[in-house]
Design a protein around this motif. Structure first.
Motif, PDB file in Angstrom:
ATOM      1  N   ASP A 240      83.955  70.721  44.096  1.00  0.00           N
ATOM      2  CA  ASP A 240      84.745  71.911  44.427  1.00  0.00           C
ATOM      3  C   ASP A 240      84.578  72.274  45.901  1.00  0.00           C
ATOM      4  OD1 ASP A 240      85.678  72.097  41.879  1.00  0.00           O
ATOM      5  OD2 ASP A 240      84.334  73.704  41.253  1.00  0.00           O
ATOM      6  N   CYS A 241      83.355  72.166  46.397  1.00  0.00           N
ATOM      7  CA  CYS A 241      83.114  72.452  47.820  1.00  0.00           C
ATOM      8  C   CYS A 241      83.883  71.478  48.700  1.00  0.00           C
ATOM      9  CB  CYS A 241      81.620  72.362  48.127  1.00  0.00           C
ATOM     10  SG  CYS A 241      80.623  73.708  47.453  1.00  0.00           S
ATOM     11  N   LEU A 242      83.859  70.212  48.313  1.00  0.00           N
ATOM     12  CA  LEU A 242      84.549  69.187  49.096  1.00  0.00           C
ATOM     13  C   LEU A 242      86.056  69.429  49.093  1.00  0.00           C
ATOM     14  CD1 LEU A 242      83.998  66.533  50.667  1.00  0.00           C
ATOM     15  CD2 LEU A 242      84.455  65.303  48.539  1.00  0.00           C
ATOM     16  N   ALA A 243      86.601  69.793  47.932  1.00  0.00           N
ATOM     17  CA  ALA A 243      88.050  69.989  47.808  1.00  0.00           C
ATOM     18  C   ALA A 243      88.533  71.218  48.562  1.00  0.00           C
ATOM     19  CB  ALA A 243      88.432  70.098  46.334  1.00  0.00           C
ATOM     20  N   THR A 244      87.694  72.247  48.648  1.00  0.00           N
ATOM     21  CA  THR A 244      88.112  73.509  49.271  1.00  0.00           C
ATOM     22  C   THR A 244      87.542  73.708  50.663  1.00  0.00           C
ATOM     23  OG1 THR A 244      86.257  74.679  48.221  1.00  0.00           O
ATOM     24  CG2 THR A 244      88.355  74.621  47.026  1.00  0.00           C
ATOM     25  N   ASP A 245      86.766  72.725  51.139  1.00  0.00           N
ATOM     26  CA  ASP A 245      86.167  72.796  52.477  1.00  0.00           C
ATOM     27  C   ASP A 245      85.230  73.996  52.604  1.00  0.00           C
ATOM     28  OD1 ASP A 245      85.737  71.716  54.993  1.00  0.00           O
ATOM     29  OD2 ASP A 245      87.286  72.923  55.944  1.00  0.00           O
ATOM     30  N   HIS A 246      84.463  74.251  51.542  1.00  0.00           N
ATOM     31  CA  HIS A 246      83.451  75.299  51.561  1.00  0.00           C
ATOM     32  C   HIS A 246      82.070  74.675  51.373  1.00  0.00           C
ATOM     33  CE1 HIS A 246      86.087  78.759  51.572  1.00  0.00           C
ATOM     34  NE2 HIS A 246      86.724  78.349  50.496  1.00  0.00           N
ATOM     35  N   PHE A 247      81.049  75.424  51.721  1.00  0.00           N
ATOM     36  CA  PHE A 247      79.679  75.116  51.328  1.00  0.00           C
ATOM     37  C   PHE A 247      78.988  76.451  51.107  1.00  0.00           C
ATOM     38  CE2 PHE A 247      79.491  75.612  55.915  1.00  0.00           C
ATOM     39  CZ  PHE A 247      78.337  76.359  56.111  1.00  0.00           C
ATOM     40  N   LEU A 248      77.778  76.431  50.571  1.00  0.00           N
ATOM     41  CA  LEU A 248      77.076  77.694  50.396  1.00  0.00           C
ATOM     42  C   LEU A 248      75.593  77.522  50.652  1.00  0.00           C
ATOM     43  CD1 LEU A 248      76.447  78.543  46.674  1.00  0.00           C
ATOM     44  CD2 LEU A 248      77.744  76.524  47.269  1.00  0.00           C
ATOM     45  N   THR A 249      75.009  78.558  51.216  1.00  0.00           N
ATOM     46  CA  THR A 249      73.556  78.642  51.329  1.00  0.00           C
ATOM     47  C   THR A 249      73.064  79.545  50.209  1.00  0.00           C
ATOM     48  OG1 THR A 249      73.630  80.551  52.831  1.00  0.00           O
ATOM     49  CG2 THR A 249      73.684  78.347  53.833  1.00  0.00           C
ATOM     50  N   LEU A 250      71.872  79.242  49.690  1.00  0.00           N
ATOM     51  CA  LEU A 250      71.380  80.010  48.538  1.00  0.00           C
ATOM     52  C   LEU A 250      69.861  80.053  48.554  1.00  0.00           C
ATOM     53  CD1 LEU A 250      72.737  80.038  44.955  1.00  0.00           C
ATOM     54  CD2 LEU A 250      70.293  79.627  45.275  1.00  0.00           C
ATOM     55  N   PHE A 251      69.327  81.218  48.281  1.00  0.00           N
ATOM     56  CA  PHE A 251      67.885  81.440  48.153  1.00  0.00           C
ATOM     57  C   PHE A 251      67.628  82.002  46.767  1.00  0.00           C
ATOM     58  CE2 PHE A 251      63.929  83.665  48.280  1.00  0.00           C
ATOM     59  CZ  PHE A 251      63.157  83.121  49.295  1.00  0.00           C
ATOM     60  N   ILE A 252      66.710  81.378  46.029  1.00  0.00           N
ATOM     61  CA  ILE A 252      66.317  81.906  44.731  1.00  0.00           C
ATOM     62  C   ILE A 252      64.800  82.065  44.716  1.00  0.00           C
ATOM     63  CG2 ILE A 252      66.297  79.566  43.720  1.00  0.00           C
ATOM     64  CD1 ILE A 252      67.071  80.947  41.027  1.00  0.00           C
ATOM     65  N   GLY A 253      64.350  83.225  44.285  1.00  0.00           N
ATOM     66  CA  GLY A 253      62.919  83.507  44.266  1.00  0.00           C
ATOM     67  C   GLY A 253      62.456  83.995  42.908  1.00  0.00           C
ATOM     68  N   ARG A 254      61.180  83.772  42.633  1.00  0.00           N
ATOM     69  CA  ARG A 254      60.559  84.289  41.410  1.00  0.00           C
ATOM     70  C   ARG A 254      59.302  85.042  41.822  1.00  0.00           C
ATOM     71  NH1 ARG A 254      60.028  80.085  37.223  1.00  0.00           N
ATOM     72  NH2 ARG A 254      58.563  79.108  38.665  1.00  0.00           N
ATOM     73  N   LEU A 255      59.303  86.330  41.554  1.00  0.00           N
ATOM     74  CA  LEU A 255      58.191  87.196  41.922  1.00  0.00           C
ATOM     75  C   LEU A 255      57.315  87.436  40.698  1.00  0.00           C
ATOM     76  CD1 LEU A 255      56.928  89.085  44.100  1.00  0.00           C
ATOM     77  CD2 LEU A 255      58.415  90.893  43.188  1.00  0.00           C
ATOM     78  N   ASP A 256      56.032  87.143  40.839  1.00  0.00           N
ATOM     79  CA  ASP A 256      55.061  87.385  39.762  1.00  0.00           C
ATOM     80  C   ASP A 256      54.244  88.617  40.141  1.00  0.00           C
ATOM     81  OD1 ASP A 256      53.039  87.442  37.902  1.00  0.00           O
ATOM     82  OD2 ASP A 256      52.740  85.271  37.898  1.00  0.00           O
ATOM     83  N   PRO A 257      54.554  89.776  39.547  1.00  0.00           N
ATOM     84  CA  PRO A 257      53.869  91.012  39.946  1.00  0.00           C
ATOM     85  C   PRO A 257      52.389  91.034  39.580  1.00  0.00           C
ATOM     86  CG  PRO A 257      55.913  91.474  38.744  1.00  0.00           C
ATOM     87  CD  PRO A 257      55.592  90.031  38.541  1.00  0.00           C
ATOM     88  N   THR A 258      51.995  90.239  38.599  1.00  0.00           N
ATOM     89  CA  THR A 258      50.599  90.299  38.156  1.00  0.00           C
ATOM     90  C   THR A 258      49.649  89.652  39.157  1.00  0.00           C
ATOM     91  OG1 THR A 258      50.871  88.253  36.888  1.00  0.00           O
ATOM     92  CG2 THR A 258      51.289  90.330  35.741  1.00  0.00           C
ATOM     93  N   CYS A 259      50.093  88.573  39.795  1.00  0.00           N
ATOM     94  CA  CYS A 259      49.225  87.909  40.776  1.00  0.00           C
ATOM     95  C   CYS A 259      49.774  88.015  42.193  1.00  0.00           C
ATOM     96  CB  CYS A 259      49.000  86.446  40.395  1.00  0.00           C
ATOM     97  SG  CYS A 259      50.503  85.456  40.340  1.00  0.00           S
ATOM     98  N   HIS A 260      50.797  88.847  42.377  1.00  0.00           N
ATOM     99  CA  HIS A 260      51.374  89.094  43.708  1.00  0.00           C
ATOM    100  C   HIS A 260      51.735  87.781  44.409  1.00  0.00           C
ATOM    101  CE1 HIS A 260      50.186  93.230  43.132  1.00  0.00           C
ATOM    102  NE2 HIS A 260      48.936  92.851  42.922  1.00  0.00           N
ATOM    103  N   GLN A 261      52.527  86.993  43.700  1.00  0.00           N
ATOM    104  CA  GLN A 261      52.893  85.671  44.204  1.00  0.00           C
ATOM    105  C   GLN A 261      54.407  85.512  44.180  1.00  0.00           C
ATOM    106  OE1 GLN A 261      50.682  81.991  42.936  1.00  0.00           O
ATOM    107  NE2 GLN A 261      52.609  81.551  41.873  1.00  0.00           N
ATOM    108  N   LEU A 262      54.944  84.882  45.221  1.00  0.00           N
ATOM    109  CA  LEU A 262      56.375  84.611  45.307  1.00  0.00           C
ATOM    110  C   LEU A 262      56.594  83.108  45.413  1.00  0.00           C
ATOM    111  CD1 LEU A 262      59.370  85.496  45.726  1.00  0.00           C
ATOM    112  CD2 LEU A 262      58.892  85.514  48.188  1.00  0.00           C
TER     113      LEU A 262
END
Length: 379
Positions: A240-262
């Motif tokens: 789809d990106c190739l056909a429409t001449d788009h791309f995307l940047t993406l950041f995904i994170g998982r925050l663990d509140p118990t051990c304060h870790q990302l």
């Protein structure tokens, strides 16, 4: 008018009048006319079923139809311009016809080559203008529909969990945004969040963004690792990106509140930590932007032991690339400076204030890009 051939459907049962009209148009230099004359409305409607015409010239007094009924039946069949031909003893009917959608009426006894061609030209110009307005209205309605969908799917983020304050918002530059931010629960009490930025603007970018959101949520639900989510997403969206001449940047994170870790995985997307010392740390990407390379592994990274006073900032480039009147970029340092000066604010206060700071920096210039930001404060 165009120098190309204009096809005109002439619905006229008086052969002498029809021949006169054809002769007037034949004499016209610089414009070619292809005139198809039929004697009955039924014949004209049948021709409209199978052939394309640019304009209709119609007498409202025909053997099988008369008066406004003729115009109404033509309007049900086609949207092309209709010029009404009237006899000299008609006074009220031509005016009523124009009120009901005819583009003009022409009295046969006053007809000349110049008045006929001028009426045709004006009718075609008005028709082109109407078509443009209708296309614009349809596009605007499509934007509004997509925007309403996005508002339901991408609400403002405001979450408080023990030890953390989280907020996020999308400020679209257009009716439909190519940015995407999301927040969701993950196993073991963890909190997941995403920010993505599709290149370009408008409906194409918005549709790709909605595809990405659905895919990310499905993969998170299946328990796929963060780096594998980006790998799978790239495979899903690459064509789809190739056909429409788009791309995307993406950041995904998982925050663990118990051990304060990302833990995070980033496909070419910027993210920053501002420590209690006010120093800004850029979190390096763990892979390329999505939609550029079909097969490319993506890694992940863990930030352990996040300290109180740390602020995590996840913007799209619409903030740092905001341009002032003198063509200066807002830049990363202004972003850092704003957060340092306002670290006492809530996460929501920082998100909204950062957007306003960027808009104030731009002055009277229009917002040229979507602006999205998630802020996580470690309390």
């Amino acid at each position: 008018m165009s120098s190309g051939t204009l096809r005109i459907l002439l619905i006229e049962d008086d052969r002498l009048d029809a021949e006169l009209i054809e002769e007037m148009l034949d004499r016209r230099l610089g414009q070619s006319f292809d005139i198809e004359n039929v004697l009955r409305l039924s014949e004209g409607l049948a021709r409209l079923e199978t052939e394309e015409f640019h304009l209709i010239l119609a007498d409202l007094g025909l053997p099988d139809s008369s008066g406004l009924e003729t115009l109404q039946r033509l309007h049900k069949k086609t949207e092309i311009p209709i010029l009404v031909l009237s006899d000299d003893n008609e006074t009220v009917l031509p005016t009523l016809a124009v009120r009901q959608g005819a583009d003009d009426y022409l009295a046969k006894e006053d007809l000349t080559p110049d008045t006929l061609v001028r009426a045709i030209r004006f009718a075609l110009e008005r028709h082109a203008h109407r078509r443009t307005e209708q296309a614009l209205a349809r596009a605007q309605e499509q934007f509004r529909i997509v925007r309403r969908i996005q508002e339901r799917l991408l609400p403002n983020i405001d979450v408080s969990i023990p030890g953390y304050d989280i907020a996020g918002t999308i400020y679209p530059a257009e009716h439909a945004s190519g940015d995407y931010c999301d927040l969701f629960s993950m196993p073991n009490g963890c909190v997941g969040f995403v920010v993505a930025d599709v290149s370009g603007h408008g409906l194409g970018a918005s549709h790709l963004m909605l595809e990405a959101r659905s895919a990310v949520r499905a993969l998170v639900h299946q328990g796929v690792a963060l780096n594998e989510i980006l790998t799978c997403l790239n495979e899903l969206l690459f064509d789809d990106c190739l056909a429409t001449d788009h791309f995307l940047t993406l950041f995904i994170g998982r925050l663990d509140p118990t051990c304060h870790q990302l833990e995070y995985a980033s496909g070419g997307h910027m993210a920053y930590l501002i420590r209690s010392s006010d120093k800004l740390e850029r979190l390096r990407s763990t892979g390329p932007a999505l939609g550029l390379i079909r097969e490319r592994p993506v890694g992940s990274r863990v930030l352990p032991d996040l300290k109180t006073g740390t602020i995590f900032v996840l913007p799209t480039d619409g903030i740092v690339e905001t341009v002032s009147i003198d063509k200066t970029l807002f830049g990363i340092e202004r972003l850092r400076g704003f957060i340092v000066r306002n670290r006492h604010l809530s996460a929501r206060g920082i998100v909204d204030g950062l957007y306003q700071a960027a808009r104030d920096f731009a002055g009277h210039l229009k917002q040229h890009d979507d602006i999205t930001c998630i802020v996580v404060k470690i309390l």
